[in-house]
Design a protein around this motif. Structure first.
Motif, mmCIF file in Angstrom:
data_model
loop_
_atom_site.group_PDB
_atom_site.id
_atom_site.type_symbol
_atom_site.label_atom_id
_atom_site.label_comp_id
_atom_site.label_asym_id
_atom_site.label_seq_id
_atom_site.Cartn_x
_atom_site.Cartn_y
_atom_site.Cartn_z
ATOM 1 N N PRO A 179 0.804 -1.223 0.000
ATOM 2 C CA PRO A 179 0.000 0.000 0.000
ATOM 3 C C PRO A 179 0.836 1.272 0.000
ATOM 4 O O PRO A 179 0.417 2.286 -0.531
ATOM 5 C CB PRO A 179 -0.807 -0.132 1.302
ATOM 6 N N GLY A 180 2.013 1.228 0.610
ATOM 7 C CA GLY A 180 2.817 2.422 0.717
ATOM 8 C C GLY A 180 3.679 2.718 -0.499
ATOM 9 O O GLY A 180 4.482 3.647 -0.455
ATOM 10 N N LEU B 59 4.520 7.465 -7.664
ATOM 11 C CA LEU B 59 3.888 8.554 -8.415
ATOM 12 C C LEU B 59 4.737 9.827 -8.366
ATOM 13 O O LEU B 59 4.811 10.562 -9.358
ATOM 14 C CB LEU B 59 2.489 8.826 -7.866
ATOM 15 N N LEU B 60 5.382 10.065 -7.225
ATOM 16 C CA LEU B 60 6.267 11.231 -7.122
ATOM 17 C C LEU B 60 7.435 11.099 -8.095
ATOM 18 O O LEU B 60 7.771 12.063 -8.812
ATOM 19 C CB LEU B 60 6.785 11.361 -5.693
ATOM 20 N N ALA B 61 8.038 9.910 -8.150
ATOM 21 C CA ALA B 61 9.161 9.687 -9.069
ATOM 22 C C ALA B 61 8.719 9.810 -10.531
ATOM 23 O O ALA B 61 9.428 10.389 -11.362
ATOM 24 C CB ALA B 61 9.784 8.315 -8.811
ATOM 25 N N ALA C 115 14.133 17.970 -5.122
ATOM 26 C CA ALA C 115 12.988 17.549 -4.303
ATOM 27 C C ALA C 115 13.446 16.737 -3.093
ATOM 28 O O ALA C 115 12.860 16.834 -2.005
ATOM 29 C CB ALA C 115 12.022 16.726 -5.152
ATOM 30 N N GLY C 116 14.494 15.940 -3.283
ATOM 31 C CA GLY C 116 14.979 15.105 -2.197
ATOM 32 C C GLY C 116 15.559 15.877 -1.033
ATOM 33 O O GLY C 116 15.625 15.354 0.092
ATOM 34 N N ASN C 117 15.973 17.098 -1.291
ATOM 35 C CA ASN C 117 16.555 17.915 -0.237
ATOM 36 C C ASN C 117 15.631 19.038 0.225
ATOM 37 O O ASN C 117 16.040 19.906 0.993
ATOM 38 C CB ASN C 117 17.882 18.499 -0.717
ATOM 39 N N THR C 118 14.382 19.011 -0.255
ATOM 40 C CA THR C 118 13.410 20.024 0.153
ATOM 41 C C THR C 118 12.106 19.370 0.621
ATOM 42 O O THR C 118 11.808 19.339 1.811
ATOM 43 C CB THR C 118 13.122 20.997 -1.008
ATOM 44 N N ILE D 170 7.868 13.784 3.617
ATOM 45 C CA ILE D 170 6.927 12.722 3.238
ATOM 46 C C ILE D 170 7.620 11.376 3.078
ATOM 47 O O ILE D 170 7.044 10.434 2.542
ATOM 48 C CB ILE D 170 6.205 13.083 1.921
ATOM 49 N N ALA D 171 8.872 11.286 3.541
ATOM 50 C CA ALA D 171 9.651 10.060 3.339
ATOM 51 C C ALA D 171 8.967 8.842 3.946
ATOM 52 O O ALA D 171 9.043 7.734 3.392
ATOM 53 C CB ALA D 171 11.050 10.232 3.924
ATOM 54 N N GLY D 172 8.296 9.026 5.069
ATOM 55 C CA GLY D 172 7.639 7.898 5.709
ATOM 56 C C GLY D 172 6.612 7.217 4.811
ATOM 57 O O GLY D 172 6.481 5.992 4.811
#
Length: 351
Positions: free
Chosen positions: A16-17, A23-25, A59-62, A67-69
């Motif tokens: 599910p996660g 979608l972000l990628a 995006a990875g540094n901002t 939302i990493a979880g």
């Protein structure tokens, strides 16, 4: 054989996660593809893969840390499983008929350059610049074969951290872009001093410039004929990616096994890359289908690159310092000078 049981390409059951990160990628990859389609961006030879990883790093540094979880499972899926799938489908870009068009000399030139640049990278990186072996290998693979795609394909074999991959990608982008403008500027001097033809220039450019997009720009700056030869020569270098990964995997397997029985780690995605190239050489699929698959593959690889960028921390890149750039600079100088000498020698011997 189901996709779940395919070695090296196993797709985990639905989680599910996974969707938020995936979608972000994909969204970042889509923006990267759009940017790469702009004429102004194409003029700089910046590929969709390069644009995607840059967007991913931003995006990875901002945004991503917040939302990493929720997004991490999908991002990790993209930079692992999708990456391997993308390398397999990369085989639809090449055929074994390409070798015939540049002859034995073109194949030998590429083989020597790939081997010499990679070995030089490992020696200089670990002995002179005191870099870790993984970073040295990644920079060497990117410089020797096909830029960012080669770096990403080598990562699963050497098991490098994300920031090391990003550092290696950055170096090949910098010097590949520089070469894209330098080679056309050198062409008149090469004609005046050595009397090389457009065909010879195409082989030289294709065998020594980093990225496919950069090869296209450097070739078209001279002529369409030079660009055609350059791209074919470059595609042969791409074909060498699979045997390179197999040899590297065998070597690392023996090294990591210590004094015990060597353990051969077969990168199955590299074997499947060869199989797809062989299939593509038979021309069984309509050209329109192959073009669609290649476009799909670009999306998949761009998604993997965006995911890699999302997992890259700017602090880790800063910590790497100037040494990776200095190593890449040395390899760039060798590609121009040593690659030129290899081209002249092999062409003289084999015609």
């Amino acid at each position: 054989m189901s996709s779940q049981s395919l070695p090296g390409l196993s797709i985990p059951p639905h989680a599910p996660g996974r969707w938020p990160g995936l979608l972000l990628a994909v969204a970042l990859a889509g923006i990267g593809l759009w940017l790469a389609s702009l004429p102004s961006v194409q003029g700089w030879g910046i590929s969709a893969l390069t644009a995607a990883i840059l967007l991913g790093i931003v995006a990875g540094n901002t945004v991503f840390p917040r939302i990493a979880g929720q997004a991490a499972p999908g991002v990790d899926f993209a930079k692992s499983t999708l990456l391997r799938l993308g390398i397999v489908l990369y085989g639809f870009r090449v055929t074994f008929q390409d070798i015939v068009q540049v002859g034995t000399a073109g194949l030998v030139i590429d083989a020597i350059i790939v081997a010499s640049v990679f070995l030089l990278a490992v020696w200089l990186g670990t002995r002179v610049f005191k870099l870790d072996r993984e970073t040295s290998m990644l920079i060497g693979a990117g410089s020797a074969i096909c830029g960012a795609a080669a770096v990403m394909a080598t990562e699963p074999v050497v098991k490098a951290q994300a920031h090391k991959v990003s550092v290696a990608v950055a170096t090949v982008v910098v010097f590949g872009t520089l070469g894209m403008f330098l080679y056309p500027a050198l062409y008149p001097h090469l004609v005046a001093s050595l009397g090389i033809s457009e065909h010879a220039y195409g082989v030289y450019a294709g065998s020594t410039i980093h990225e496919v997009a950069q090869v296209v720009v450097a070739g078209k700056s001279i002529s369409e004929a030079a660009a055609s030869v350059a791209v074919i020569e470059k595609m042969i270098r791409v074909m060498l990616l699979a045997p390179f990964l197999l040899i590297l995997s065998a070597r690392l397997g023996g090294t990591q096994a210590g004094e015990g029985k060597p353990k051969l780690m077969i990168p199955w995605f590299a074997v499947l890359f060869i199989a797809v190239s062989l299939f593509n050489s038979l021309h069984l699929l309509p050209a329109s289908w192959v073009a669609a698959i290649v476009q799909l593959d670009t999306v998949i690889l761009a998604t993997a690159m965006a995911a890699l960028g999302l997992r890259t921390h700017a602090g880790a890149i800063r910590q790497a310092g100037l040494k990776p750039l200095l190593l890449a600079l040395c390899l760039f100088a060798f590609l121009i000078l040593g690659g030129g000498a290899i081209n002249l020698l092999v062409t003289h011997l084999l015609g």
